[in-house]
Design a protein around this motif. Structure first.
Motif, PDB file in Angstrom:
ATOM      1  N   UNK A  39      74.924  -0.736  47.531  1.00 17.25           N
ATOM      2  CA  UNK A  39      75.831  -0.068  46.596  1.00 17.25           C
ATOM      3  C   UNK A  39      77.274  -0.159  47.062  1.00 17.25           C
ATOM      4  N   UNK A  40      77.521   0.002  48.365  1.00 16.78           N
ATOM      5  CA  UNK A  40      78.886  -0.049  48.887  1.00 16.78           C
ATOM      6  C   UNK A  40      79.527  -1.400  48.588  1.00 16.78           C
ATOM      7  N   UNK A  41      78.791  -2.468  48.816  1.00 17.68           N
ATOM      8  CA  UNK A  41      79.340  -3.805  48.566  1.00 17.68           C
ATOM      9  C   UNK A  41      79.610  -4.007  47.077  1.00 17.68           C
ATOM     10  N   UNK A  80      78.760  13.850  42.648  1.00 17.18           N
ATOM     11  CA  UNK A  80      79.139  12.457  42.455  1.00 17.18           C
ATOM     12  C   UNK A  80      78.203  11.494  43.147  1.00 17.18           C
ATOM     13  N   UNK A  81      76.909  11.839  43.166  1.00 13.19           N
ATOM     14  CA  UNK A  81      75.918  11.059  43.906  1.00 13.19           C
ATOM     15  C   UNK A  81      74.830  10.564  42.963  1.00 13.19           C
ATOM     16  N   UNK A  82      74.454   9.304  43.121  1.00 17.86           N
ATOM     17  CA  UNK A  82      73.346   8.742  42.368  1.00 17.86           C
ATOM     18  C   UNK A  82      72.051   9.112  43.078  1.00 17.86           C
ATOM     19  N   UNK A  83      71.070   9.624  42.339  1.00 14.33           N
ATOM     20  CA  UNK A  83      69.877  10.176  42.981  1.00 14.33           C
ATOM     21  C   UNK A  83      68.794   9.127  43.214  1.00 14.33           C
ATOM     22  N   UNK A  84      68.068   8.726  42.186  1.00 16.46           N
ATOM     23  CA  UNK A  84      66.958   7.790  42.382  1.00 16.46           C
ATOM     24  C   UNK A  84      66.835   6.893  41.154  1.00 16.46           C
ATOM     25  N   UNK A  85      67.749   5.943  40.967  1.00 14.14           N
ATOM     26  CA  UNK A  85      67.795   5.153  39.733  1.00 14.14           C
ATOM     27  C   UNK A  85      66.732   4.058  39.698  1.00 14.14           C
ATOM     28  N   UNK A  91      70.280   1.834  45.482  1.00 13.93           N
ATOM     29  CA  UNK A  91      71.471   2.657  45.274  1.00 13.93           C
ATOM     30  C   UNK A  91      71.174   4.151  45.456  1.00 13.93           C
ATOM     31  N   UNK A  92      69.959   4.487  45.836  1.00 15.39           N
ATOM     32  CA  UNK A  92      69.588   5.896  45.963  1.00 15.39           C
ATOM     33  C   UNK A  92      70.499   6.613  46.952  1.00 15.39           C
ATOM     34  N   UNK A  93      71.018   7.778  46.517  1.00  8.75           N
ATOM     35  CA  UNK A  93      71.817   8.603  47.404  1.00  8.75           C
ATOM     36  C   UNK A  93      73.233   8.114  47.629  1.00  8.75           C
ATOM     37  N   UNK A  94      73.644   7.075  46.925  1.00 10.21           N
ATOM     38  CA  UNK A  94      74.983   6.524  47.136  1.00 10.21           C
ATOM     39  C   UNK A  94      76.058   7.513  46.662  1.00 10.21           C
ATOM     40  N   UNK A  95      77.040   7.830  47.507  1.00 10.25           N
ATOM     41  CA  UNK A  95      78.125   8.751  47.123  1.00 10.25           C
ATOM     42  C   UNK A  95      79.186   8.012  46.309  1.00 10.25           C
ATOM     43  N   UNK A  96      78.880   7.735  45.071  1.00  9.45           N
ATOM     44  CA  UNK A  96      79.694   6.815  44.275  1.00  9.45           C
ATOM     45  C   UNK A  96      81.106   7.324  44.029  1.00  9.45           C
ATOM     46  N   UNK A  97      81.238   8.600  43.692  1.00  5.83           N
ATOM     47  CA  UNK A  97      82.571   9.104  43.348  1.00  5.83           C
ATOM     48  C   UNK A  97      83.530   9.028  44.534  1.00  5.83           C
ATOM     49  N   UNK A 101      86.801   6.604  44.675  1.00  9.93           N
ATOM     50  CA  UNK A 101      88.118   7.216  44.761  1.00  9.93           C
ATOM     51  C   UNK A 101      88.892   6.655  45.955  1.00  9.93           C
ATOM     52  N   UNK A 102      88.181   6.394  47.052  1.00 11.29           N
ATOM     53  CA  UNK A 102      88.822   5.791  48.212  1.00 11.29           C
ATOM     54  C   UNK A 102      89.251   4.356  47.958  1.00 11.29           C
TER      55      UNK A 102
END
Length: 322
Positions: A39-41, A80-85, A91-97, A101-102
């Motif tokens: 998810x980060x990439x 702002x976290x994706x749970x279990x898509x 991408x589970x648990x990814x702190x997307x927001x 924002x960073x």
């Protein structure tokens, strides 16, 4: 001029859009959603492409005030976290927001893709003027955006409207969510492609249109329009399950309009919309059926753009997007 960045991530494609809070589209881009589970990439790629999109279209990045990310849920909106898509493995648990924002340097709002789509159709598409509206997203997966009494219905962790994961057969096909017999496992785009790989006759027009590759719903649409018997039977099956699901939703929520996206919109009236309308009317209590409209998406191919922009509006200070 205030500019918003809209981002719509699907199981197959990602859409980026720069536009105004009033819905003027300034620049758009589409690319394949990364499937490596990082998810980060993926977020880094999205942010880089967004900045390049602005530069290539003469949009000063300093004018970008907020960003909105629409994607398959479930999502913890507050954190702002994706749970279990099911359709974004890894991408589970990814702190997307916080990550976005960073990377972008602007406030970011998140929303379930079906919720974002119902807001887009309500503000810019087929649902304008309605107070009770349902949008059914029917692409890689299936979901429902619910707007009731003029307010978006999210439920716990944004889980309201996960209509694709209602069981229609207790021991049916395995779904991406881990359960069996879900509606999405029967007629979701990814599940339908798997079904076609297993059952498409080699002498059918569907196989010919696929050209020796993997057949998909788009090939079934084209072949059914040409009268191919296998494709017509597949679409009859699709319409049956779709009508069944709309009847259930209508009985519970009494919408004015149900808007159908992606596969039904692409298939059109004769192949999908009219048969579904007939089946729903035949099976739905008349006080509900008489007031229900079933319509294709009014935003069409620009729906992901408007969905992302509608989510971005939520990241603006109150009243700033009016």
């Amino acid at each position: 001029m205030q500019v918003l960045l809209g981002m719509d991530v699907g199981g197959t494609k990602t859409a980026l859009c720069l536009g105004t809070p009033q819905g003027e589209l300034l620049a758009r881009e589409r690319f394949a959603t990364p499937r490596d589970g990082n998810a980060r990439r993926a977020l880094e790629t999205m942010s880089q492409r967004a900045r390049h999109l602005a530069e290539a279209n003469g949009v000063d990045w300093a004018s970008v005030r907020a960003a909105g990310l629409s994607l398959p849920g479930p999502i913890d909106i507050e954190r702002g976290v994706l749970l279990d898509p099911p359709n974004l493995p890894g991408w589970q648990g990814a702190p997307l927001r916080s990550e976005l924002e960073g990377l972008l340097g602007v406030p970011v709002a998140l929303e379930n893709d079906a919720n974002a789509a119902v807001l887009a159709e309500w503000r810019f598409g087929a649902g304008q003027g309605a107070r009770n509206l349902i949008y059914l997203t029917m692409s890689t997966g299936i979901g429902a955006g619910l707007l009731l009494d003029g307010r978006l219905l999210r439920g716990l962790h944004g889980g309201a409207g996960e209509w694709g994961h209602q069981p229609i057969e207790w021991n049916g096909e395995r779904c991406a969510c881990g359960q069996r017999g879900c509606l999405e496992a029967a007629i979701g785009g990814a599940a339908w492609a798997r079904r076609l790989a297993a059952i498409t006759p080699t002498n059918s027009l569907v196989a010919k249109l696929a050209g020796g590759g993997s057949a998909g719903p788009e090939h079934v649409v084209e072949a059914a329009r040409a009268g191919d018997a296998f494709a017509c039977a597949e679409f009859a099956r699709f319409n049956h399950y779709l009508a069944w699901s709309i009847v259930q939703l209508a009985c519970m929520l009494a919408p004015e309009i149900v808007v159908l996206g992606t596969i039904p919109s692409a298939a059109g009236a004769a192949l999908c919309l009219d048969p579904v309308r007939e089946q729903v009317r035949a099976r739905l209590w008349s006080p509900l059926a008489d007031r229900l409209r079933i319509e294709p998406s009014g935003c069409g191919a620009t729906l992901p753009d408007y969905a992302g922009l509608c989510v971005a509006r939520a990241a603006l200070p109150e009243g700033a997007g009016d």
